[in-house]
Design an enzyme around this catalytic site. Structure first.
Site, PDB file in Angstrom:
ATOM      1  N   GLY A  13       0.834  -1.212   0.000  1.00  0.00           N
ATOM      2  CA  GLY A  13       0.000   0.000   0.000  1.00  0.00           C
ATOM      3  C   GLY A  13       0.864   1.256   0.000  1.00  0.00           C
ATOM      4  O   GLY A  13       1.763   1.383   0.830  1.00  0.00           O
ATOM      5  N   ARG A  60       1.497  -4.963  -5.702  1.00  0.00           N
ATOM      6  CA  ARG A  60       1.508  -6.213  -4.951  1.00  0.00           C
ATOM      7  C   ARG A  60       1.969  -7.293  -5.924  1.00  0.00           C
ATOM      8  O   ARG A  60       1.782  -7.154  -7.141  1.00  0.00           O
ATOM      9  CB  ARG A  60       0.131  -6.487  -4.371  1.00  0.00           C
ATOM     10  N   ASP A  84       3.942  -4.350   6.643  1.00  0.00           N
ATOM     11  CA  ASP A  84       4.373  -5.642   7.201  1.00  0.00           C
ATOM     12  C   ASP A  84       4.426  -6.737   6.134  1.00  0.00           C
ATOM     13  O   ASP A  84       5.294  -7.608   6.195  1.00  0.00           O
ATOM     14  CB  ASP A  84       3.488  -6.048   8.391  1.00  0.00           C
ATOM     15  N   THR A 110       3.480   3.005   5.663  1.00  0.00           N
ATOM     16  CA  THR A 110       2.079   2.581   5.549  1.00  0.00           C
ATOM     17  C   THR A 110       1.204   3.555   6.322  1.00  0.00           C
ATOM     18  O   THR A 110       1.582   4.012   7.395  1.00  0.00           O
ATOM     19  CB  THR A 110       1.854   1.143   6.092  1.00  0.00           C
ATOM     20  N   ASP A 154      -1.360   2.747   7.835  1.00  0.00           N
ATOM     21  CA  ASP A 154      -2.043   2.012   8.907  1.00  0.00           C
ATOM     22  C   ASP A 154      -1.340   2.115  10.258  1.00  0.00           C
ATOM     23  O   ASP A 154      -1.959   1.851  11.286  1.00  0.00           O
ATOM     24  CB  ASP A 154      -2.162   0.529   8.545  1.00  0.00           C
ATOM     25  N   ASP A 202       0.544   0.059  11.571  1.00  0.00           N
ATOM     26  CA  ASP A 202       0.389  -1.234  12.268  1.00  0.00           C
ATOM     27  C   ASP A 202       1.699  -2.013  12.311  1.00  0.00           C
ATOM     28  O   ASP A 202       1.710  -3.232  12.200  1.00  0.00           O
ATOM     29  CB  ASP A 202      -0.719  -2.056  11.587  1.00  0.00           C
ATOM     30  N   ARG A 262     -28.272  14.751  11.160  1.00  0.00           N
ATOM     31  CA  ARG A 262     -28.292  13.350  10.746  1.00  0.00           C
ATOM     32  C   ARG A 262     -27.184  12.556  11.437  1.00  0.00           C
ATOM     33  O   ARG A 262     -26.230  13.125  11.954  1.00  0.00           O
ATOM     34  CB  ARG A 262     -28.006  13.268   9.243  1.00  0.00           C
ATOM     35  N   GLY A 300      -7.465   1.029   7.606  1.00  0.00           N
ATOM     36  CA  GLY A 300      -6.750   0.565   8.793  1.00  0.00           C
ATOM     37  C   GLY A 300      -6.676  -0.953   8.901  1.00  0.00           C
ATOM     38  O   GLY A 300      -6.095  -1.477   9.836  1.00  0.00           O
ATOM     39  N   ARG A 301      -7.266  -1.642   7.932  1.00  0.00           N
ATOM     40  CA  ARG A 301      -7.223  -3.110   7.894  1.00  0.00           C
ATOM     41  C   ARG A 301      -7.469  -3.752   9.259  1.00  0.00           C
ATOM     42  O   ARG A 301      -8.596  -3.886   9.679  1.00  0.00           O
ATOM     43  CB  ARG A 301      -5.899  -3.594   7.307  1.00  0.00           C
ATOM     44  N   SER A 309     -26.790  15.949  15.240  1.00  0.00           N
ATOM     45  CA  SER A 309     -25.981  15.084  14.386  1.00  0.00           C
ATOM     46  C   SER A 309     -25.143  14.165  15.286  1.00  0.00           C
ATOM     47  O   SER A 309     -24.916  14.468  16.461  1.00  0.00           O
ATOM     48  CB  SER A 309     -25.058  15.923  13.512  1.00  0.00           C
TER      49      SER A 309
HETATM   50  P1  ADP Z   1       2.114  -3.973   2.768  1.00  0.00           P
HETATM   51  O1  ADP Z   1       3.587  -4.016   2.597  1.00  0.00           O
HETATM   52  O2  ADP Z   1       1.547  -2.601   2.608  1.00  0.00           O
HETATM   53  O3  ADP Z   1       1.661  -4.681   4.045  1.00  0.00           O
HETATM   54  P2  ADP Z   1       1.106  -6.275   1.207  1.00  0.00           P
HETATM   55  O4  ADP Z   1       0.631  -7.022   2.410  1.00  0.00           O
HETATM   56  O5  ADP Z   1       0.225  -6.233   0.025  1.00  0.00           O
HETATM   57  O6  ADP Z   1       1.468  -4.739   1.535  1.00  0.00           O
HETATM   58  O7  ADP Z   1       2.510  -6.915   0.778  1.00  0.00           O
HETATM   59  C1  ADP Z   1       3.248  -6.405  -0.314  1.00  0.00           C
HETATM   60  C2  ADP Z   1       3.935  -7.526  -1.032  1.00  0.00           C
HETATM   61  O8  ADP Z   1       4.848  -8.190  -0.147  1.00  0.00           O
HETATM   62  C3  ADP Z   1       3.028  -8.652  -1.521  1.00  0.00           C
HETATM   63  O9  ADP Z   1       2.421  -8.345  -2.768  1.00  0.00           O
HETATM   64  C4  ADP Z   1       3.996  -9.808  -1.665  1.00  0.00           C
HETATM   65  O10 ADP Z   1       4.755  -9.710  -2.853  1.00  0.00           O
HETATM   66  C5  ADP Z   1       4.931  -9.574  -0.477  1.00  0.00           C
HETATM   67  N1  ADP Z   1       4.495 -10.383   0.671  1.00  0.00           N
HETATM   68  C6  ADP Z   1       3.458 -10.123   1.509  1.00  0.00           C
HETATM   69  N2  ADP Z   1       3.323 -11.087   2.439  1.00  0.00           N
HETATM   70  C7  ADP Z   1       4.293 -11.988   2.192  1.00  0.00           C
HETATM   71  C8  ADP Z   1       4.695 -13.239   2.793  1.00  0.00           C
HETATM   72  N3  ADP Z   1       4.052 -13.743   3.857  1.00  0.00           N
HETATM   73  N4  ADP Z   1       5.755 -13.898   2.253  1.00  0.00           N
HETATM   74  C9  ADP Z   1       6.414 -13.402   1.188  1.00  0.00           C
HETATM   75  N5  ADP Z   1       6.085 -12.235   0.565  1.00  0.00           N
HETATM   76  C10 ADP Z   1       5.053 -11.539   1.049  1.00  0.00           C
END
Ligand code: ADP
Length: 331
Positions: free
Chosen positions: A12, A73, A104, A127, A129, A131, A164, A172-173, A222
């Site tokens: 993201g 992704r 993450d 990110t 988020d 998180d 309203r 925030g998933r 509201s």
């Molecule tokens: P963010 O980094 O924002 O949390 P994503 O969860 O979509 O975003 O992860 C980004 C990319 O990281 C994924 O498209 C994938 O290529 C890689 N990735 C995510 N999780 C894993 C995992 N458990 N093992 C290996 N690669 C991962």
């Protein structure tokens, strides 16, 4: 010693990723390192799609939202075959250090890659988020709070005009940082976040009790409920229907959606991005690998990658108390 460093933005996107790239470019120039930027997250690693990030690239970059390297992704990167291919490409490009700006998921990907590549890996938390454990904030988080806050301010204007009830969904998933902070900053009346969500019945009863008590005291008014995404079953429509079944109509749902990812980064994100970008590159060539750089109490820290996702990062206790007393104890 001269080094070849590669950097990418993954998962993201978040405002401030460009500010972080800028800081890394400048630090690499200072150190005499060559810096390559892989495009489209881990897809670029698999496709060997990179550009040279020269000093010229930094012009007018700090204030730009999004990421000039683009993000994506990448499913196939999750497989061993994908990670091996990425490792081969890094060896072919003679990369010493890979810097990953992401969340993450991107860090899990980086840790997986480290099983097949013995170069240095450094993560930077990017990110909206927030998180990610081991750092007080992540790049993009502050801007997203601001965006959500100013959107809710606008919602309040129309909510007040018609007296309203508005349900505002923020991103925030699985974490309520953005929802809680946006709710406090915009003086929302109620917030629903995963960290203190018990059951739909429990939340509904509290919301209905508050709305009725307030309306008894003050007449029509509201009421703004901030809802973290993915918490309420069937989303805002489900909550809207549940309120309807309890005799509360005139409810309007608003999903803020992707606007929260956009925009020029606010100063806190630019500062965090610059500090972390510089700090990450200062670690190039050291023994620190498979780590994330973060900031705790305004000081840079080094955190093993797996520590960033092993434990859920807790919300700020004082903020929880502040919001809870606003929600539950006034009526
Ligand atoms: P963010 O980094 O924002 O949390 P994503 O969860 O979509 O975003 O992860 C980004 C990319 O990281 C994924 O498209 C994938 O290529 C890689 N990735 C995510 N999780 C894993 C995992 N458990 N093992 C290996 N690669 C991962």
């Amino acid at each position: 010693m001269s080094k070849r460093v590669a950097i990418l933005t993954s998962g993201g996107d978040a405002p401030g990723m460009n500010a972080c790239l800028r800081a890394a470019i400048i630090k690499c120039k200072c150190e005499g390192y060559e810096l390559l930027g892989y495009k489209h997250g881990y897809n670029g690693l698999l496709e060997q799609e990179f550009i040279s990030l020269s000093f010229d690239t930094t012009h007018n970059l700090i204030q730009q939202g999004g990421t000039i390297l683009h993000s994506a992704r990448c499913k196939s990167f999750k497989t061993d075959a994908g990670a091996k291919q990425a490792a081969n490409n890094l060896r072919k490009a003679k990369i010493d250090t890979l810097v990953v700006i992401g969340g993450d998921g991107s860090f899990k990907g980086a840790a997986h890659l480290s099983q097949f590549w013995d170069g240095q890996i450094i993560g930077i938390p990017g990110t909206i988020d927030n998180d990610i454990a081991g750092t007080d904030a992540t790049i993009g988080y502050y801007t997203a709070i601001d965006t959500a806050m100013s959107s809710i301010d606008k919602v309040r204007d129309t909510a007040d005009a018609f007296e309203r009830i508005f349900l505002v969904e923020v991103m925030g998933r699985h974490a309520g940082f953005l929802a809680l902070n946006a709710a406090i900053a915009s003086a929302a009346d109620y917030v629903i976040v995963p960290e203190f969500f018990k059951t739909t019945d429990d939340e509904l009863n509290k919301i209905v009790k508050q709305i009725k008590a307030r309306r008894e005291q003050q007449g029509a008014l509201s009421f703004i409920i901030v809802v973290a995404e993915n918490v309420w079953p069937e989303g805002l429509l489900g909550l809207s229907n549940a309120l309807h079944n309890k005799g509360i109509d005139d409810v309007r749902p608003v999903t803020l959606g992707h606007v929260q990812r956009g925009g020029s980064p606010v100063s806190q994100d630019r500062l965090l991005a610059t500090t972390l970008g510089e700090f990450a590159i200062s670690l190039v060539g050291t023994n620190h690998t498979n780590i994330m750089v973060g900031e705790v109490n305004q000081r840079p820290v080094i955190v093993p990658l797996e520590e960033t996702w092993k434990h859920a990062k807790p919300l700020n206790d004082a903020q929880i108390c502040a919001m809870k007393s606003l929600m539950n104890e006034r009526y």
